[in-house]
Design a protein around this motif. Structure first.
Motif, short mmCIF file in Angstrom:
data_model
loop_
_atom_site.label_atom_id
_atom_site.label_comp_id
_atom_site.label_asym_id
_atom_site.label_seq_id
_atom_site.Cartn_x
_atom_site.Cartn_y
_atom_site.Cartn_z
N GLN A 104 -1.00 7.40 9.37
CA GLN A 104 -0.45 7.67 8.03
C GLN A 104 0.64 8.73 8.16
OE1 GLN A 104 -3.39 9.10 5.27
NE2 GLN A 104 -2.37 8.19 3.53
N THR A 105 1.74 8.50 7.51
CA THR A 105 2.80 9.50 7.54
C THR A 105 3.11 9.94 6.12
OG1 THR A 105 4.35 7.68 7.43
CG2 THR A 105 4.02 8.67 9.59
N ASN A 106 3.91 10.98 6.00
CA ASN A 106 4.58 11.25 4.74
C ASN A 106 5.94 11.81 5.12
OD1 ASN A 106 3.63 12.82 1.58
ND2 ASN A 106 5.13 11.29 2.05
N GLU A 107 6.92 10.93 5.04
CA GLU A 107 8.21 11.22 5.64
C GLU A 107 9.21 11.71 4.59
OE1 GLU A 107 8.93 11.15 9.00
OE2 GLU A 107 10.49 12.28 7.98
N ARG A 110 12.85 10.38 4.06
CA ARG A 110 13.18 9.19 3.26
C ARG A 110 13.73 9.56 1.89
NH1 ARG A 110 7.94 6.68 5.57
NH2 ARG A 110 8.80 5.84 7.51
N GLY A 135 1.60 4.21 -2.70
CA GLY A 135 1.49 4.61 -1.29
C GLY A 135 2.17 5.94 -1.00
N SER A 137 0.94 8.75 0.07
CA SER A 137 0.34 9.57 1.12
C SER A 137 -0.03 10.95 0.53
CB SER A 137 1.29 9.65 2.31
OG SER A 137 0.70 10.28 3.39
N ASP A 190 -2.57 5.79 -4.12
CA ASP A 190 -2.69 5.52 -2.68
C ASP A 190 -4.14 5.16 -2.34
OD1 ASP A 190 -0.74 6.53 -0.08
OD2 ASP A 190 -2.85 6.05 0.35
N ARG A 191 -4.30 4.26 -1.35
CA ARG A 191 -5.69 3.93 -0.98
C ARG A 191 -6.35 5.12 -0.27
NH1 ARG A 191 -6.31 0.78 4.68
NH2 ARG A 191 -4.33 1.34 5.58
N GLY A 237 -6.57 4.43 -5.13
CA GLY A 237 -6.69 3.05 -5.57
C GLY A 237 -5.78 2.14 -4.76
N ASP A 238 -5.91 0.87 -5.06
CA ASP A 238 -5.18 -0.15 -4.30
C ASP A 238 -3.90 -0.58 -5.02
OD1 ASP A 238 -5.23 -2.30 -2.12
OD2 ASP A 238 -4.97 -3.44 -3.98
N ALA A 239 -2.86 -0.80 -4.22
CA ALA A 239 -1.54 -1.14 -4.75
C ALA A 239 -1.58 -2.40 -5.61
CB ALA A 239 -0.57 -1.34 -3.59
N THR A 261 7.97 3.64 -0.46
CA THR A 261 8.70 3.60 0.81
C THR A 261 7.70 3.40 1.94
OG1 THR A 261 8.60 6.02 1.08
CG2 THR A 261 10.53 5.17 -0.03
N ALA A 262 8.02 2.50 2.84
CA ALA A 262 7.18 2.21 4.02
C ALA A 262 5.74 1.88 3.63
CB ALA A 262 7.20 3.40 5.00
N TYR A 266 2.09 -2.55 5.02
CA TYR A 266 0.67 -2.23 5.17
C TYR A 266 -0.21 -3.05 4.22
CZ TYR A 266 2.22 1.72 7.95
OH TYR A 266 2.80 2.49 8.92
N LEU A 267 0.42 -3.76 3.30
CA LEU A 267 -0.37 -4.51 2.33
C LEU A 267 -0.77 -5.86 2.93
CD1 LEU A 267 1.76 -3.86 -0.90
CD2 LEU A 267 -0.14 -2.52 0.03
#
Ligand SMILES: C[S@@+](CC[C@H](N)C(=O)[O-])C[C@H]1O[C@@H](n2cnc3c(N)ncnc32)[C@H](O)[C@@H]1O
Length: 350
Positions: A104-107, A110, A135, A137, A190-191, A237-239, A261-262, A266-267
């Motif tokens: 998992q990132t948080n960039e 971006r 998403g 993060s 975010d999940r 939660g889920d996207a 973003t990004a 992943y989905l």
């Protein structure tokens, strides 16, 4: 094709497309891993969709940094052999990490494209925006308006006193617009949202940054320190399953922008996500702002004129459920972590 064959192919693809030119150490390690089913088996405890070489590399970096050792330093001599010995010596700790964590990132880089793109949406909408980030993060990019932007050629945006400075390498003839939008309301979905106040969770996110990329770590550390002063609001939660509920909670009189973003890669089913957004837009208009690898969002076309190695991200705005007269437009291309930025849209350039 066995799961370990698939992982081996993934290692080679990552080495060639993602790590080459960006992380020489990870390029070497990914190529070594491709021929090493023994070490790759450390990923077996991960859920199938999370079973990625990055996860093992992050787990190794996390353990090293926890003990005060940098990864470049630890594997300076005979990189693959020393990495392999470390993995085998720390088998049970690594298996615990691959079972319980995800890559998992948080960039924050971006935001180089995200912030001016949100500025364009604010201008089109003509009012302060309600923002839903899918998403997010740790939610660092939901706080894009706390950062300063230095695009080069004198183009600047954001608060001038911010310690967080996003400074992409500008390519192409256009500069991004310098106006950030006013934000009336914001939330992330975010999940696995990350709490910026949780030191261990932050250490894990940091360990997912590639070892040579000190600029990413600095930006991350500064943004975390800023977010800790007033953490963003994040929901678990889920996207696809939970997006409609989140959208229902957005104040009705505010123009809504849903961005991510990004995340799409992943989905499990990206098409269902687009359908969920289109359904929600039949109830209220949505400015959809994806920042994803080029080609993931078919409504956004046009190619980057700058074609470096690595994945290119495309940012654009897709109006959903609006009256006629609006059409999707590509705004920017960037490197996958925002190291470079090409503004694409002459109508909105600064
Ligand atoms: C690669 S990270 C990107 C984070 C952030 N958007 C950024 O650009 O730095 C992908 C994020 O998507 C989240 N995610 C993945 N699948 C999801 C899903 N089905 N629903 C909600 N969030 C999801 C992950 O938890 C993770 O935080």
């Amino acid at each position: 094709v066995t799961p370990s064959d698939t992982l081996a192919q993934l290692c080679r693809a990552l080495a060639e497309h993602d790590f080459r030119g960006a992380s020489p150490l990870y390029e070497t390690l990914a190529l070594g891993l491709a021929d090493d089913p023994d070490v790759l088996s450390l990923l077996s405890p991960a859920a199938p969709r999370d079973r990625m070489p990055h996860l093992l590399l992050a787990a190794v970096q996390y353990l090293l940094v926890r003990d005060g050792v940098g990864m470049l330093e630890a594997f300076a001599a005979q990189p693959y052999l020393s990495f392999r010995s470390f993995c085998l010596e720390h088998r049970s700790e690594l298996e615990h990490l691959t079972a319980t964590r995800v890559n998992q990132t948080n960039e924050v880089g971006r935001c180089a494209a995200l912030a001016p793109a949100l500025g364009v949406v604010g201008r089109l909408a003509g009012q302060p925006l309600a923002l839903v980030e899918v998403g997010p993060s740790a939610g660092l990019n939901l706080m894009f308006d706390r950062y300063r932007y230095d695009f080069g050629l004198g183009a600047q945006a954001g608060p001038t006193d911010s310690v967080v400075v996003v400074r992409p390498r500008l390519v192409g003839p256009l500069t991004p617009p310098s106006v950030l939008p006013d934000v009336a309301w914001r939330v992330g979905l975010d999940r696995k949202p990350v709490d910026v106040r949780d030191d261990d969770a932050v250490a894990w996110l940091r360990a997912c940054i590639w070892p040579e990329q000190q600029w990413r770590r600095e930006l991350f550390d500064q943004a975390v320190a800023t977010a800790r002063l007033e953490p963003p609001r994040l929901m678990t939660g889920d996207a696809v399953a939970n997006l409609a509920d989140v959208i229902e909670s957005v104040p009705g009189d505010t123009p809504l922008c849903v961005f991510h973003t990004a995340v799409i890669g992943y989905l499990p089913d990206a098409r269902r996500f687009a359908e969920t957004l289109a359904d929600a837009a039949s109830q209220r208009p949505i400015w959809w702002l994806p920042g994803e690898p080029a080609g993931f969002v078919p409504e956004l076309t046009s190619s980057a004129t700058f074609a470096p190695a690595g994945i290119v991200f495309r940012f654009g705005v897709v109006p959903l459920g609006m009256e006629a007269g609006w059409s999707p437009r590509t705004l920017a291309h960037t490197g996958s972590h925002g190291a470079w930025l090409e503004w694409m849209d002459p109508d909105t350039a600064g």
